[in-house]
Design a protein around this motif. Structure first.
Motif, PDB file in Angstrom:
ATOM      1  N   ALA A 117      -6.161  -3.352  -0.622  1.00  0.00           N
ATOM      2  CA  ALA A 117      -7.380  -3.488   0.180  1.00  0.00           C
ATOM      3  C   ALA A 117      -7.718  -2.158   0.859  1.00  0.00           C
ATOM      4  O   ALA A 117      -8.897  -1.815   1.034  1.00  0.00           O
ATOM      5  N   ALA A 118      -6.685  -1.402   1.220  1.00  0.00           N
ATOM      6  CA  ALA A 118      -6.921  -0.105   1.865  1.00  0.00           C
ATOM      7  C   ALA A 118      -7.670   0.838   0.925  1.00  0.00           C
ATOM      8  O   ALA A 118      -8.556   1.592   1.352  1.00  0.00           O
ATOM      9  N   GLN A 119      -7.312   0.794  -0.369  1.00  0.00           N
ATOM     10  CA  GLN A 119      -8.029   1.623  -1.354  1.00  0.00           C
ATOM     11  C   GLN A 119      -9.488   1.191  -1.459  1.00  0.00           C
ATOM     12  O   GLN A 119     -10.385   2.024  -1.534  1.00  0.00           O
TER      13      GLN A 119
ATOM     14  N   THR B 225       0.388  -5.468  -2.205  1.00  0.00           N
ATOM     15  CA  THR B 225       0.421  -5.204  -0.760  1.00  0.00           C
ATOM     16  C   THR B 225       1.056  -3.839  -0.502  1.00  0.00           C
ATOM     17  O   THR B 225       0.862  -3.262   0.564  1.00  0.00           O
ATOM     18  N   GLU B 226       1.843  -3.352  -1.474  1.00  0.00           N
ATOM     19  CA  GLU B 226       2.570  -2.094  -1.257  1.00  0.00           C
ATOM     20  C   GLU B 226       1.723  -0.897  -1.674  1.00  0.00           C
ATOM     21  O   GLU B 226       1.030  -0.938  -2.694  1.00  0.00           O
ATOM     22  N   GLY B 227       1.812   0.158  -0.878  1.00  0.00           N
ATOM     23  CA  GLY B 227       1.090   1.371  -1.209  1.00  0.00           C
ATOM     24  C   GLY B 227       1.635   2.545  -0.419  1.00  0.00           C
ATOM     25  O   GLY B 227       2.599   2.406   0.341  1.00  0.00           O
ATOM     26  N   TRP B 228       1.005   3.681  -0.624  1.00  0.00           N
ATOM     27  CA  TRP B 228       1.435   4.908   0.051  1.00  0.00           C
ATOM     28  C   TRP B 228       0.252   5.521   0.782  1.00  0.00           C
ATOM     29  O   TRP B 228      -0.881   5.438   0.314  1.00  0.00           O
ATOM     30  N   GLU B 229       0.554   6.115   1.916  1.00  0.00           N
ATOM     31  CA  GLU B 229      -0.484   6.744   2.738  1.00  0.00           C
ATOM     32  C   GLU B 229      -0.041   8.130   3.171  1.00  0.00           C
ATOM     33  O   GLU B 229       1.161   8.420   3.220  1.00  0.00           O
TER      34      GLU B 229
ATOM     35  N   ALA C 104      -0.294  11.571   8.445  1.00  0.00           N
ATOM     36  CA  ALA C 104      -1.150  11.985   9.559  1.00  0.00           C
ATOM     37  C   ALA C 104      -2.553  11.394   9.456  1.00  0.00           C
ATOM     38  O   ALA C 104      -3.083  10.848  10.426  1.00  0.00           O
ATOM     39  N   SER C 105      -3.161  11.503   8.281  1.00  0.00           N
ATOM     40  CA  SER C 105      -4.561  11.078   8.159  1.00  0.00           C
ATOM     41  C   SER C 105      -4.695   9.586   7.887  1.00  0.00           C
ATOM     42  O   SER C 105      -5.764   9.013   8.108  1.00  0.00           O
ATOM     43  N   GLY C 106      -3.644   8.975   7.380  1.00  0.00           N
ATOM     44  CA  GLY C 106      -3.730   7.553   7.024  1.00  0.00           C
ATOM     45  C   GLY C 106      -4.451   7.309   5.718  1.00  0.00           C
ATOM     46  O   GLY C 106      -4.715   6.157   5.355  1.00  0.00           O
ATOM     47  N   GLN C 107      -4.776   8.385   4.991  1.00  0.00           N
ATOM     48  CA  GLN C 107      -5.467   8.189   3.712  1.00  0.00           C
ATOM     49  C   GLN C 107      -4.577   7.436   2.732  1.00  0.00           C
ATOM     50  O   GLN C 107      -3.452   7.853   2.470  1.00  0.00           O
ATOM     51  N   PRO C 108      -5.073   6.309   2.187  1.00  0.00           N
ATOM     52  CA  PRO C 108      -4.265   5.599   1.189  1.00  0.00           C
ATOM     53  C   PRO C 108      -4.349   6.308  -0.171  1.00  0.00           C
ATOM     54  O   PRO C 108      -5.358   6.943  -0.483  1.00  0.00           O
TER      55      PRO C 108
ATOM     56  N   HIS D  87       4.206  11.731   3.170  1.00  0.00           N
ATOM     57  CA  HIS D  87       3.820  10.522   2.440  1.00  0.00           C
ATOM     58  C   HIS D  87       4.669   9.351   2.906  1.00  0.00           C
ATOM     59  O   HIS D  87       5.900   9.399   2.815  1.00  0.00           O
ATOM     60  N   VAL D  88       3.993   8.319   3.387  1.00  0.00           N
ATOM     61  CA  VAL D  88       4.728   7.182   3.948  1.00  0.00           C
ATOM     62  C   VAL D  88       4.417   5.905   3.165  1.00  0.00           C
ATOM     63  O   VAL D  88       3.287   5.681   2.717  1.00  0.00           O
ATOM     64  N   PHE D  89       5.461   5.095   3.037  1.00  0.00           N
ATOM     65  CA  PHE D  89       5.337   3.811   2.350  1.00  0.00           C
ATOM     66  C   PHE D  89       4.722   2.789   3.299  1.00  0.00           C
ATOM     67  O   PHE D  89       5.055   2.748   4.480  1.00  0.00           O
ATOM     68  N   ARG D  90       3.826   1.954   2.775  1.00  0.00           N
ATOM     69  CA  ARG D  90       3.254   0.865   3.568  1.00  0.00           C
ATOM     70  C   ARG D  90       3.352  -0.430   2.790  1.00  0.00           C
ATOM     71  O   ARG D  90       3.029  -0.468   1.597  1.00  0.00           O
ATOM     72  N   ASN D  91       3.834  -1.450   3.440  1.00  0.00           N
ATOM     73  CA  ASN D  91       3.739  -2.779   2.844  1.00  0.00           C
ATOM     74  C   ASN D  91       2.759  -3.546   3.739  1.00  0.00           C
ATOM     75  O   ASN D  91       3.141  -4.126   4.752  1.00  0.00           O
ATOM     76  N   TYR D  92       1.498  -3.474   3.354  1.00  0.00           N
ATOM     77  CA  TYR D  92       0.422  -4.006   4.198  1.00  0.00           C
ATOM     78  C   TYR D  92       0.621  -5.504   4.427  1.00  0.00           C
ATOM     79  O   TYR D  92       0.888  -6.259   3.485  1.00  0.00           O
ATOM     80  N   ALA D  93       0.442  -5.899   5.669  1.00  0.00           N
ATOM     81  CA  ALA D  93       0.624  -7.306   6.021  1.00  0.00           C
ATOM     82  C   ALA D  93      -0.733  -8.031   6.007  1.00  0.00           C
ATOM     83  O   ALA D  93      -1.797  -7.401   5.939  1.00  0.00           O
ATOM     84  N   TYR D  94      -0.656  -9.351   6.078  1.00  0.00           N
ATOM     85  CA  TYR D  94      -1.862 -10.185   6.017  1.00  0.00           C
ATOM     86  C   TYR D  94      -2.974  -9.681   6.940  1.00  0.00           C
ATOM     87  O   TYR D  94      -4.115  -9.499   6.486  1.00  0.00           O
ATOM     88  N   PRO D  95      -2.699  -9.431   8.228  1.00  0.00           N
ATOM     89  CA  PRO D  95      -3.825  -9.058   9.118  1.00  0.00           C
ATOM     90  C   PRO D  95      -4.513  -7.767   8.699  1.00  0.00           C
ATOM     91  O   PRO D  95      -5.743  -7.656   8.775  1.00  0.00           O
TER      92      PRO D  95
END
Lengths: 359, 229
Positions: free
Chosen positions: A101-103, A176-180, A183-187, A204-212
């Motif tokens: 969803a971030a993309q 749900t998993e992605g990378w950002e 600093a900028s939060g760019q997915p 580069h940070v790993f994100r496992n985006y949650a429901y909210p």
């Protein structure tokens, strides 16, 4: 004897019960899985995006002559192999796979001018550049920074048209998993360094985006689209393709179930909106009746028979019986160009023939 | 048998007519072979070991080739002692309109100026050129080994950016193969503006005899072609 007590289940149709709706019906007997909320015009335009499973939808629409909207086609007469190498004809514009969803949100923000076109990174690759939003959209890196930027701008123009000028925006949720960027939060579309770019653990940070977060990103993206096209309908699906790998620390089977469950829950809840619907491709492929028969031996890729069943249910539930909204037939631009070229050929032929006659 | 060899053989599509006229107007001895751009585009003009070039299934063109060979003293059309001015391999009118069908622009300024345009990356354009002109480029490379050849770009008659862009890309590909390429446009307007109408035929998409003479004059001045002593 007293009359049988009526309960809320007493008058439900067979499809509401597991035995009659699923167990007795079997894979190929499932029916009434989905009925579109909307009566759409006969010439409704459908844009399709999302994770890799979404490409089956566009192919099936083209095969059925349903109005798949493609505002970024390949140049005229591009040979099929060349078009495929440059990722034309997969989604309505050349966004590549949109897994998260971030993309979707960042692409939508760029398309409506809410974010500067050059804000997302370009990755140096040899003498050229890759676009961090769609790193493998072309088989070779863009020749220079301008080439990369204009290609991104071109796709985002077309992406904007695909929600501005369509009736339905179909989006297949993938991961749900992605990378950002830290600093900028760019997915990113892919973890930097896996296919293109270079991985840097500090950036580069790993994100496992949650429901909210997923829900908020989707709601914001759809709000931006509807600001451009207030009548746009959104049709959500969830990809049945499991994760290739997880960086969550969990077993990949567990991570897949978390990922798909979360996406399925978000999609289901968003579909309470009268202009958002959910189509159950995920259930058709992964449900118990199939006993995983719709997967290749790798238990990941979906076989054609599975796609056919999914699309069969899709077209069975789709309602495009409304009056057309676009009136006159579209002029055949290719035929016009052919006529112009033939006229020019004639001039060339005549010039040559004139001289030939002099010899 | 003694043969008076021409100063130059002009070979190509309808654009070669103006070049040959220009050579004649400047007193050069010229032989020429004009074949329709459609034949070149369709790949029907092929290299031939004996004749130099051959056109399958076109008796009239074959007759022309054989007659030309005769005038060259039985030589192949492609020999080391007859320089060639070539105007084939471009045939832009058969490629660029189709490429542009859905609004693709190869020139950054054209894409930026038109909000409905799509942009085609440099590598995509190269892929398109390879798909539709790869065979011509291969013929040109082999031809360049057989005869001293200078490829001449078609006249730059239009403001349509894709047309000029494709001409330059094909020219760059020819040059990358080690072939000599001459772009007349720069001699007419170093800024790259299209030709004035006075240099064009009434249809507006070919150079006229005056244009051909000017081009050949520039090429003589630069030593790209020469009169035999």
């Amino acid at each position: 004897m007293p009359d049988a007590v009526k309960t809320p289940y007493s008058d439900l149709p067979p499809r509401a019960f597991w035995r009659t709706g699923v167990a007795d019906a079997g894979i190929f007997g499932l029916s009434g899985l989905w009925q579109s909320k909307w009566v759409l015009p006969a010439d409704a335009r459908f844009s399709t995006y999302g994770s890799c499973f979404a490409q089956h939808i566009s192919r099936a629409m083209v095969a059925r002559k349903v109005n798949w909207f493609c505002p970024e086609p390949a140049p005229g007469r591009t040979p099929a192999k060349l078009a495929e190498a440059y990722n034309y004809g997969v989604f309505s514009s050349r966004t590549g796979n949109i897994y998260t969803a971030a993309q979707l949100l960042i692409l939508t923000r760029l398309a409506v001018g809410d974010l500067a076109m050059d804000a997302p990174e370009f990755w140096p690759d040899g003498t050229g550049f890759r676009c961090s939003l769609r790193p493998v959209i072309e088989p070779v890196p863009f020749a220079n920074a301008q080439d990369a930027l204009l290609s991104r701008a071109s796709t985002l123009r077309a992406f904007r048209r695909s929600f501005a000028e369509a009736e339905v925006f179909i989006f297949t949720l993938g991961l749900t998993e992605g990378w950002e960027h830290a600093a900028s939060g760019q997915p990113y579309a892919l973890c930097p360094g896996t296919v293109a770019g270079q991985f840097d653990a500090d950036q580069h940070v790993f994100r496992n985006y949650a429901y909210p977060e997923i829900r908020a990103d989707l709601e914001r993206a759809f709000a931006l689209m509807r600001a451009v096209n207030p009548t746009l309908k959104i049709l959500l699906t969830v990809s049945p393709v499991p994760l290739t790998a997880t960086a969550s620390g969990d077993h990949v089977l567990v991570a897949t179930t978390y990922s798909k469950s979360t996406l399925r829950a978000v999609a289901g809840d968003l579909a309470r909106d009268p202009d958002i619907d959910y189509f159950p491709s995920y259930e058709i492929i992964t449900g118990a009746p199939t006993r995983s028969a719709f997967y290749e031996p790798n238990l990941r890729s979906v076989v054609k028979a599975g796609v056919d069943v999914v699309m069969g249910h899709f077209f069975a539930g789709l309602n495009i019986s409304g009056p057309p909204v676009r009136g006159a037939a579209i002029r055949d631009a290719e035929a016009d160009v052919e006529r112009d070229m033939a006229a020019e050929d004639l001039i060339c032929e005549e010039m040559v023939l004139e001289r030939f006659n002099e010899n | 048998m003694k043969t008076d060899l021409p100063d130059v053989l002009v070979l190509g599509d309808s654009h070669s007519i103006a070049l040959a006229d220009g050579c004649r107007a400047l007193g050069m001895r010229v032989e020429s072979l004009y074949l329709s751009g459609n034949l070149w585009h369709a790949g029907r003009v092929a290299l031939h070991a004996q004749h130099g070039f051959w056109v399958q299934g076109m008796p009239a063109a074959q007759k022309q080739i054989l007659a030309l060979r005769e005038r060259l003293g039985g030589r192949s059309l492609l020999s080391r002692d007859v320089p060639v001015l070539a105007s084939f391999g471009f045939h832009l009118g058969r490629v660029v309109p189709l490429f542009s069908l859905h609004g693709h622009m190869a020139e950054p300024k054209d894409f930026e100026a038109n909000s409905n345009a799509l942009y085609a990356s440099q590598s995509l354009v190269d892929g398109y050129v390879t798909a539709f002109r790869g065979q011509h480029l291969r013929v040109a490379r082999r031809m360049g080994r057989l005869a001293p050849t200078t490829f001449v770009l078609p006249p730059h008659y239009s403001t349509w950016g894709n047309l000029r862009h494709f001409a330059l890309r094909i020219a760059a590909r020819l040059q990358a193969q080690g072939l000599r390429v001459y772009d007349p446009a720069l001699a007419f307007d170093p800024s790259g503006a299209p030709l004035e109408q006075k240099w064009l035929t009434s249809a507006g998409n070919h150079g006229n005899a005056e244009y051909g003479q000017a081009v050949v004059g520039h090429m003589l001045d630069k030593g790209l072609i020469n009169r035999r002593p």
